[in-house]
Each structure stands twice: as C-alpha cells, then as structure tokens.
Design a protein around this motif. Sequence first.
Motif, PDB file in Angstrom:
ATOM      1  N   LEU A   8       0.821  -1.209   0.000  1.00  9.83           N
ATOM      2  CA  LEU A   8       0.000   0.000   0.000  1.00  9.83           C
ATOM      3  C   LEU A   8       0.859   1.264   0.000  1.00  9.83           C
ATOM      4  O   LEU A   8       0.336   2.376   0.061  1.00  9.83           O
ATOM      5  N   GLN A   9       2.159   1.099  -0.075  1.00  5.92           N
ATOM      6  CA  GLN A   9       3.094   2.232  -0.028  1.00  5.92           C
ATOM      7  C   GLN A   9       2.765   3.328  -1.052  1.00  5.92           C
ATOM      8  O   GLN A   9       2.722   4.500  -0.687  1.00  5.92           O
ATOM      9  N   PRO A  10       2.511   2.988  -2.353  1.00  7.10           N
ATOM     10  CA  PRO A  10       2.245   4.067  -3.325  1.00  7.10           C
ATOM     11  C   PRO A  10       1.066   4.931  -2.925  1.00  7.10           C
ATOM     12  O   PRO A  10       1.110   6.148  -3.111  1.00  7.10           O
ATOM     13  N   PHE A  11       0.017   4.317  -2.334  1.00  8.51           N
ATOM     14  CA  PHE A  11      -1.160   5.101  -1.966  1.00  8.51           C
ATOM     15  C   PHE A  11      -0.856   5.980  -0.760  1.00  8.51           C
ATOM     16  O   PHE A  11      -1.325   7.114  -0.677  1.00  8.51           O
ATOM     17  N   ALA A  12      -0.043   5.463   0.157  1.00  5.69           N
ATOM     18  CA  ALA A  12       0.371   6.285   1.294  1.00  5.69           C
ATOM     19  C   ALA A  12       1.135   7.506   0.789  1.00  5.69           C
ATOM     20  O   ALA A  12       0.918   8.633   1.240  1.00  5.69           O
ATOM     21  N   ASP A  13       2.012   7.283  -0.201  1.00  3.40           N
ATOM     22  CA  ASP A  13       2.780   8.395  -0.772  1.00  3.40           C
ATOM     23  C   ASP A  13       1.849   9.421  -1.395  1.00  3.40           C
ATOM     24  O   ASP A  13       2.025  10.625  -1.207  1.00  3.40           O
ATOM     25  N   LEU A  14       0.873   8.918  -2.163  1.00  7.25           N
ATOM     26  CA  LEU A  14      -0.042   9.825  -2.856  1.00  7.25           C
ATOM     27  C   LEU A  14      -0.814  10.676  -1.849  1.00  7.25           C
ATOM     28  O   LEU A  14      -0.894  11.906  -1.984  1.00  7.25           O
ATOM     29  N   ILE A  15      -1.350  10.020  -0.804  1.00  3.08           N
ATOM     30  CA  ILE A  15      -2.134  10.760   0.194  1.00  3.08           C
ATOM     31  C   ILE A  15      -1.254  11.801   0.875  1.00  3.08           C
ATOM     32  O   ILE A  15      -1.640  12.953   1.072  1.00  3.08           O
ATOM     33  N   LYS A  16      -0.012  11.409   1.168  1.00  2.00           N
ATOM     34  CA  LYS A  16       0.903  12.351   1.810  1.00  2.00           C
ATOM     35  C   LYS A  16       1.107  13.571   0.903  1.00  2.00           C
ATOM     36  O   LYS A  16       1.019  14.712   1.361  1.00  2.00           O
ATOM     37  N   LEU A  17       1.344  13.320  -0.408  1.00  4.40           N
ATOM     38  CA  LEU A  17       1.644  14.439  -1.312  1.00  4.40           C
ATOM     39  C   LEU A  17       0.455  15.370  -1.479  1.00  4.40           C
ATOM     40  O   LEU A  17       0.618  16.579  -1.596  1.00  4.40           O
ATOM     41  N   VAL A  18      -0.780  14.794  -1.490  1.00  3.21           N
ATOM     42  CA  VAL A  18      -1.947  15.654  -1.668  1.00  3.21           C
ATOM     43  C   VAL A  18      -2.116  16.584  -0.459  1.00  3.21           C
ATOM     44  O   VAL A  18      -2.531  17.733  -0.601  1.00  3.21           O
ATOM     45  N   PHE A  19      -1.745  16.108   0.722  1.00  7.28           N
ATOM     46  CA  PHE A  19      -1.939  16.941   1.904  1.00  7.28           C
ATOM     47  C   PHE A  19      -0.751  17.831   2.222  1.00  7.28           C
ATOM     48  O   PHE A  19      -0.706  18.460   3.272  1.00  7.28           O
ATOM     49  N   LYS A  20       0.247  17.883   1.335  1.00  8.23           N
ATOM     50  CA  LYS A  20       1.384  18.780   1.557  1.00  8.23           C
ATOM     51  C   LYS A  20       1.074  20.157   0.976  1.00  8.23           C
ATOM     52  O   LYS A  20       0.347  20.278  -0.019  1.00  8.23           O
ATOM     53  N   GLU A  21       1.684  21.168   1.554  1.00  8.17           N
ATOM     54  CA  GLU A  21       1.484  22.528   1.044  1.00  8.17           C
ATOM     55  C   GLU A  21       2.149  22.667  -0.325  1.00  8.17           C
ATOM     56  O   GLU A  21       3.222  22.120  -0.570  1.00  8.17           O
ATOM     57  N   ILE A  22       1.471  23.398  -1.248  1.00  7.45           N
ATOM     58  CA  ILE A  22       2.093  23.733  -2.530  1.00  7.45           C
ATOM     59  C   ILE A  22       2.822  25.059  -2.333  1.00  7.45           C
ATOM     60  O   ILE A  22       2.200  26.109  -2.254  1.00  7.45           O
ATOM     61  N   VAL A  23       4.133  24.990  -2.230  1.00  4.80           N
ATOM     62  CA  VAL A  23       4.916  26.202  -1.995  1.00  4.80           C
ATOM     63  C   VAL A  23       5.171  26.888  -3.333  1.00  4.80           C
ATOM     64  O   VAL A  23       5.736  26.281  -4.243  1.00  4.80           O
ATOM     65  N   VAL A  24       4.730  28.135  -3.461  1.00  3.04           N
ATOM     66  CA  VAL A  24       5.015  28.901  -4.669  1.00  3.04           C
ATOM     67  C   VAL A  24       6.120  29.893  -4.330  1.00  3.04           C
ATOM     68  O   VAL A  24       5.899  30.799  -3.524  1.00  3.04           O
ATOM     69  N   PRO A  25       7.319  29.728  -4.908  1.00  2.00           N
ATOM     70  CA  PRO A  25       8.443  30.592  -4.534  1.00  2.00           C
ATOM     71  C   PRO A  25       8.134  32.063  -4.816  1.00  2.00           C
ATOM     72  O   PRO A  25       7.419  32.396  -5.764  1.00  2.00           O
ATOM     73  N   SER A  26       8.687  32.941  -3.988  1.00  2.00           N
ATOM     74  CA  SER A  26       8.325  34.359  -4.071  1.00  2.00           C
ATOM     75  C   SER A  26       8.744  34.988  -5.400  1.00  2.00           C
ATOM     76  O   SER A  26       8.088  35.896  -5.886  1.00  2.00           O
ATOM     77  N   ARG A  27       9.843  34.533  -5.998  1.00  2.00           N
ATOM     78  CA  ARG A  27      10.291  35.180  -7.234  1.00  2.00           C
ATOM     79  C   ARG A  27       9.719  34.521  -8.487  1.00  2.00           C
ATOM     80  O   ARG A  27      10.089  34.890  -9.598  1.00  2.00           O
ATOM     81  N   SER A  28       8.894  33.500  -8.321  1.00  2.00           N
ATOM     82  CA  SER A  28       8.446  32.757  -9.505  1.00  2.00           C
ATOM     83  C   SER A  28       7.317  33.492 -10.214  1.00  2.00           C
ATOM     84  O   SER A  28       6.776  34.464  -9.707  1.00  2.00           O
ATOM     85  N   ASN A  29       6.965  32.986 -11.396  1.00  2.00           N
ATOM     86  CA  ASN A  29       5.753  33.451 -12.076  1.00  2.00           C
ATOM     87  C   ASN A  29       4.648  32.500 -11.648  1.00  2.00           C
ATOM     88  O   ASN A  29       4.584  31.377 -12.156  1.00  2.00           O
TER      89      ASN A  29
END
Lengths: 342, 118
Positions: free
Chosen positions: A55-76
């Motif tokens: 079940l590791q891949p699904f654990a990874d997926l759930i973890k990634l969905v609940f992580k913050e999407i960091v948008v760097p300050s200098r990016s577009n």
Amino acid sequence: MFDQLQTLIWIIIKITVIVLPLLILVAYVTYAERKVIGYIQVRVGPNRVGLKGLLQPFADLIKLVFKEIVVPSRSNPYLFIIAPILSLVPALIAWAVVPFSDGLVLSNINAGVLFLFAVSSLSVYGVLVAGWASNSKYAMFGALRSAAQTVSYEIAMGFSLVGVLMAAGSMNLSQIVAAQSGGIWQWYFLPLLPLFVVFWISGIAETNRAPFDLVEGESEIVAGFHVEYSGVGFALFFLAEYASMVLISVLLSLFFLGGWLSPFEGIPGIEKLFAWIPGFAWLFIKTAFFLFVYIWIRATFPRYRYDQLMRLGWKVLIPVTLVWIAVLGILIKCHCPPWFAI
Amino acid sequence: MLEHYFPILVFVAMAFAFGIVLVTAGRLSGGRNPDSEKNSPYECGFSPFESARLPFDVRFYLVAILFIIFDLETAFLFPWALAIRTIGWFGFIAMALFLGLLVIGFIYEWKKGALEWE
C-alpha cells in the motif's frame, strides 16, 4: 442530440477504463522500482505499509496531496502552477491511439505514429515552463539540459520510427502489429535490430531516466527542473515521468516485439498450448519486461556526463539510424527474403 | 474521417481536467503557511543573490537549430517511408539524393565541431 450525448458518455467511460488502470500501474511501477532496486542493493525496500509494503504508493499519494504547494516568491505563479499540468497532459493523451489488443483501441486513427511523435514532442514544454517559472538556478539549468537532451534524442527516435514505417507500410499502430504476424521471427526486432536498440536507448533518454537523468542529477543540480515543486505539483511531474516510461515500454513492444501477438505463433503444438492467453496479456508481459529493464539499468549504470550524452545522441545513434534506413530501403526495394519478400 | 479524432479531443479535455482537479485538491487540502525563507528560491542554503535568468551557453541554441533541420528531415521521410513500395526506383533515388545532401551537411557540421561539447 441524445445520440451524441450517448457517444460522449461512452467515450468518457472508455477513457476512464484506460486511465484508471494506467494510474494504478504507474503507482505500482514506483513500488516495483523501490523494491527491485532495494533487492539489487541487498536491502528489502518498502515493507511497512500494508502486506509487504503493497500500500506504499497510496500512502505516498495521500501524503503528497496533503502537503502545502509552496510557490516561490520570485516565480511566475501562474506558469508555475500550470507547468505540471502541461507535462502530465501529453503523457496521458498519447494513450488515445495505443491498441491493447486487436481492435481494442480508443481512436483507431491512420496517423497514429505521427500523433505519438507530435505528442511526445510536447512534453518538453512542461519541463521548460517549470524551469523558467521557478526562477531558481538549479531549475533553470535542469530545464535547459532537459530541452537539449530531449530534442537531440528525438531525432534518433524519429529516424528509427521511419524504419518501422518503411517495414510496415502504415502509420496505424494496429496495422504495424498486424504486419508482424506470422511467428516470432517476423517481429521487427530482428530485421530492424539496430533501430530497436536506438529506439530503446533514446526512449530511456527521452523520459530522462538513468543513466541519462542529468536533468535531475541529484548530486549536481539536486532535482533539476522540479526542485521548487512540492505536494501535488511534484506528484504530477512524477506521474508524467512514469506514465511516459510505461508508454515507451508499450511502444517498444508494439513496434518491435509484435505487440499482442503470441511468441509461439506458427510453432505447431506449442501454439495451441498457449492459445488461451489473451492478446493484452502478451502485451502486458512484454511491457513489464521493458519496465523491469528500465529499473535494472537505473540500479546498474552510473550517470553519463553531459558531453558524453550529446556525443552518444548525435555521433552514434543518428549515424546508425541513417545507415540502417539506407540498408532497409535497399532490402525492401530488392524484395529481400525472408522479411521483405512482398 | 474526423470523427476518429473526436475521442482524442475528449481525452485532452479530460487530462486537463484531471490535472486541474488534482492541483486544486492539493491547494485546498495542503494549507498555506507562507514564510519568506521558505518561499525564497532554493540555492543549497545560500541566500539567492541574483536572478536565475542568466544568459546561457550558445551551444544550447546551436542544438536547437540543428534539431530543426533534422526534425524537418524526419517529417519528409515519414510519407516517403509509407510509400516506398509504390513509388518505384525513381522515388527511391530522389530521396537517396536528398538524404545524401543532408549527410554531407551532417559531416560538415561534425568536422566544424558543432557537435562538440568540450
């Protein structure tokens, strides 16, 4: 009106039937990669989540969905968010023309190979946009490297496809497979052996996999173009990379290993013994073989240097394909048996 | 004829929708906790000191130009490869001459060092 709606719903169902197993397959390719590399390096790999870590891949997926999407300050910011989607879409839509068995294909277009070639060229935009929008030096270098590498190996890939088209006389993927029927010695990996090898190598380079993973070479530019991505953005790049790996493996099976055809075709006795195995099972076995070799290569070979990579692409693979296209042309024109008697 | 391409159009729309749904889900469930250090571009722990959009090596540009020539060549080869059994020796030799010219160009590039990455 009702008829059209029905057709549309039917198409959407078919697409779901293609995409869902593909996503599950991608999830388990990541699992297989970690497990196989683990055993090659005398470790066990993931074994905690679920039975044997299944079940590791699904654990990874759930973890990634609940992580913050960091948008760097200098990016577009807008480009930054769009880039992962841009790289995922080509990796998925290429599956529209892939036949899984005789007649089992979403859209049986005559320009199938052309469509695949066009769509696979589009995948470079996601990477370039990601590198540019991040406005980070590592991401920028990763994107530049990736663009130059993809573009260089695409030429070798295109030339080896020309060889396949010459032999098959069709751009329709189902017809290319049908042209290889009549036994294992009719499969194109024999008459087109150099092109098969070139397509294989450039397929690995196109998907930016080891030993050509300079794009994300973790020891020099950390993660390359997706260094600034977190959460779902990273997950989408990951998904796109693995979906194109599976795609290259399927294309190798379709173009050179007879797709869904049984390897025992034309051998009396054994042919009957294996006749119950459906076509897509053969295609799956061949695809799984190529995917395994992908992982095996990653665990075995050290990374190329950039000048070596460029030299291999331009000075080895392209001349080999050019020569073999000329040889193939003469063989076909002279109706050379056993492959080109017609 | 064109109705064969309709499923592909639907597929493109669905693939975009899938990506947008995932990103939105991540945006909604991931939370936002901005911090000036966390949001600065990654540079191995150093403070980023200038824009990343520096001028890059001219060789990348050269590769792009070479790619255009060779990709066009592939585009010309595709229809020829399909028709090779019907165009006879005339068509075959015409394409052989064209390929020969490009091979001469390729050898010239090679000798000029356009393919070197030292």
